[in-house]
Design a protein around this motif. Sequence first.
Motif, PDB file in Angstrom:
ATOM      1  N   SER A 264       0.925  -1.259  -0.156  1.00  0.00           N
ATOM      2  CA  SER A 264      -0.277  -0.269   0.071  1.00  0.00           C
ATOM      3  C   SER A 264       0.453   1.324  -0.394  1.00  0.00           C
ATOM      4  O   SER A 264       0.694   2.763  -0.109  1.00  0.00           O
ATOM      5  CB  SER A 264      -1.544   0.071   1.352  1.00  0.00           C
ATOM      6  N   TRP A 265       2.410   0.937   0.622  1.00  0.00           N
ATOM      7  CA  TRP A 265       2.744   2.702   0.604  1.00  0.00           C
ATOM      8  C   TRP A 265       3.244   3.291  -0.901  1.00  0.00           C
ATOM      9  O   TRP A 265       3.409   3.910  -1.293  1.00  0.00           O
ATOM     10  CB  TRP A 265       4.157   2.173   1.477  1.00  0.00           C
ATOM     11  N   MET A 293      -2.911   6.903  12.310  1.00  0.00           N
ATOM     12  CA  MET A 293      -1.789   6.014  12.841  1.00  0.00           C
ATOM     13  C   MET A 293      -2.081   6.017  14.463  1.00  0.00           C
ATOM     14  O   MET A 293      -1.747   4.515  14.781  1.00  0.00           O
ATOM     15  CB  MET A 293      -0.347   6.713  13.449  1.00  0.00           C
ATOM     16  N   LEU A 296      -4.087   2.738  12.907  1.00  0.00           N
ATOM     17  CA  LEU A 296      -3.264   1.666  13.342  1.00  0.00           C
ATOM     18  C   LEU A 296      -2.367   0.865  14.528  1.00  0.00           C
ATOM     19  O   LEU A 296      -2.301  -0.142  14.320  1.00  0.00           O
ATOM     20  CB  LEU A 296      -2.410   2.198  12.051  1.00  0.00           C
ATOM     21  N   THR A 300      -3.153  -2.469  15.031  1.00  0.00           N
ATOM     22  CA  THR A 300      -1.187  -3.847  15.604  1.00  0.00           C
ATOM     23  C   THR A 300      -0.837  -3.472  16.804  1.00  0.00           C
ATOM     24  O   THR A 300      -0.363  -4.978  16.970  1.00  0.00           O
ATOM     25  CB  THR A 300      -0.169  -3.169  14.418  1.00  0.00           C
ATOM     26  N   THR A 336       8.342   3.541  11.340  1.00  0.00           N
ATOM     27  CA  THR A 336       7.090   3.710  11.150  1.00  0.00           C
ATOM     28  C   THR A 336       6.406   4.297  10.439  1.00  0.00           C
ATOM     29  O   THR A 336       6.287   5.782  10.816  1.00  0.00           O
ATOM     30  CB  THR A 336       6.069   3.155  12.587  1.00  0.00           C
ATOM     31  N   ILE A 338       2.635   6.129   8.093  1.00  0.00           N
ATOM     32  CA  ILE A 338       0.939   6.291   7.491  1.00  0.00           C
ATOM     33  C   ILE A 338       1.166   7.421   6.021  1.00  0.00           C
ATOM     34  O   ILE A 338       1.648   8.497   6.657  1.00  0.00           O
ATOM     35  CB  ILE A 338      -0.122   6.072   7.824  1.00  0.00           C
ATOM     36  N   ALA A 347      -6.840   7.846   5.378  1.00  0.00           N
ATOM     37  CA  ALA A 347      -5.810   7.093   5.652  1.00  0.00           C
ATOM     38  C   ALA A 347      -5.877   6.234   3.662  1.00  0.00           C
ATOM     39  O   ALA A 347      -6.404   5.118   3.568  1.00  0.00           O
ATOM     40  CB  ALA A 347      -5.318   5.530   6.000  1.00  0.00           C
ATOM     41  N   ARG A 350       0.476   2.479   4.834  1.00  0.00           N
ATOM     42  CA  ARG A 350       1.841   2.423   5.726  1.00  0.00           C
ATOM     43  C   ARG A 350       2.770   1.598   5.581  1.00  0.00           C
ATOM     44  O   ARG A 350       3.013   1.044   4.762  1.00  0.00           O
ATOM     45  CB  ARG A 350       0.872   1.568   6.997  1.00  0.00           C
ATOM     46  N   TRP A 351       3.219   1.672   6.560  1.00  0.00           N
ATOM     47  CA  TRP A 351       4.792   1.228   5.997  1.00  0.00           C
ATOM     48  C   TRP A 351       5.026   0.535   7.752  1.00  0.00           C
ATOM     49  O   TRP A 351       5.611   2.080   8.223  1.00  0.00           O
ATOM     50  CB  TRP A 351       6.076   2.232   5.652  1.00  0.00           C
ATOM     51  N   LEU A 352       5.570  -0.590   7.659  1.00  0.00           N
ATOM     52  CA  LEU A 352       5.047  -1.687   9.078  1.00  0.00           C
ATOM     53  C   LEU A 352       6.729  -1.620   9.659  1.00  0.00           C
ATOM     54  O   LEU A 352       7.418  -2.583   8.116  1.00  0.00           O
ATOM     55  CB  LEU A 352       4.624  -2.286   9.730  1.00  0.00           C
TER      56      LEU A 352
END
Length: 421
Positions: A264-265, A293, A296, A300, A336, A338, A347, A350-352
């Motif tokens: 998604s990022w 955030m 999110l 998570t 981390t 968004i 939104a 995301r990047w985790l």
Amino acid sequence: MGRQAESGAGLALPRLQRQHLVLLHRYVGLLMAAFLLIAAITGTLLAFREELDQALAPELFFADSDARTPLLDPYTLRERVSAQLGPLARVDAVVLALRPGRTVRFPVAPNPDLATGTFAVLGHDEIYADPHTGKIQGRRYRERLGVSAAQVVPSLFVIHHSLALPGRWGTLLLGVISLLWTLDCFAGAWLTLPRGRPFMQKWRPAWQLKWGAGAYRATLDLHRAGGLWGWAVLLLFAWSSVMFNLREPVFRPVMGLFLDFDDSWRSVPMRSSPVLRPRLDWPAAHAAARKAMQELARETGMRVNAEERLQLDRRRGVYAYLVHSTLDLRPTVGNTAILIDADTGQALGRWLPTGGPAGNTVSNWLGALHMAHVFGRPYQVFVALTGLLTALLTVTGVLIWLRKRRARHARPPGGPSGQYR
């Protein structure tokens, strides 16, 4: 991996197939030699990138103001920096993590001339400002060759990842070299494997150095044993280089065969024209990103430790909000993130760093290990030593080839091939 690879003492491969593998290892190694030597030397220095940068250009990193002076509000800081840049440039970021006594880096982009549609030439793409006063202390290009002290580390980096070639050519070239390096890691290791049993007893000499057997044998042993002892880490650096340079055409499809990814990022498309005036201003975007955030975090189970920055991507029409969380790999720098729509606050991506799909976690670990962003100073030293090992293997491989080449030219026509022990 060495002379053993060419003496026929390998795992039961048909002779013709083995000879093909020997030729692959030899000539791919020669093809890669100059490129790997450049990457190895620059990579050794870049293991200490931050320390080297600060030593060469301290004015970019240490604020002129006393560290006890109150810090500016992040929005006020951005406004003061923007005012100094004038109408030709813009700052598309609000830095939320301010540290006393340390400057703040802002990316800078040229503003378009609405009458002509052209962009000004700024002479830099990032600036460093005092967070206590907003005064700009330094300017430079983040990735461009230069002879000034401030451009030494950017020069090393651009040589390391693209050979300083224009456009995408250098990145693609080093990506292909990295892919060949990855394949050659397997070919070289295979060629050291012995034939017959007892397997380990016959394989053990390939891991050893025989210093008293002459210069050529020492060179051969250094090449072969060094490649075996460092095989896993060399493969890690080779494949992570493919990730950096050939992510979409090679790395992502291959890793996607057995790992799940959240893309998604990178999935938000470019808009037909850049967003010049987003509906959400900086405070409104900050509030919307914070809310996203928080959602999110609930999803998570992570915890946000500190905010990092809010950045506007005008080409895609999104704000990127970065924080440091319990999912981050680096102890002090947050990755981390968004994405939210610059007009609606919705939104979008995301990047985790960890805790998400396995493919993203593995990719983040590969990147962090490659760039020495984890495990502190001991690992930085380890990465530097890996660079030196890569240079050693490259040089010894070329020396072995030159010795064999001279021997072949000195051999009488039709004479015995001989073997070098």
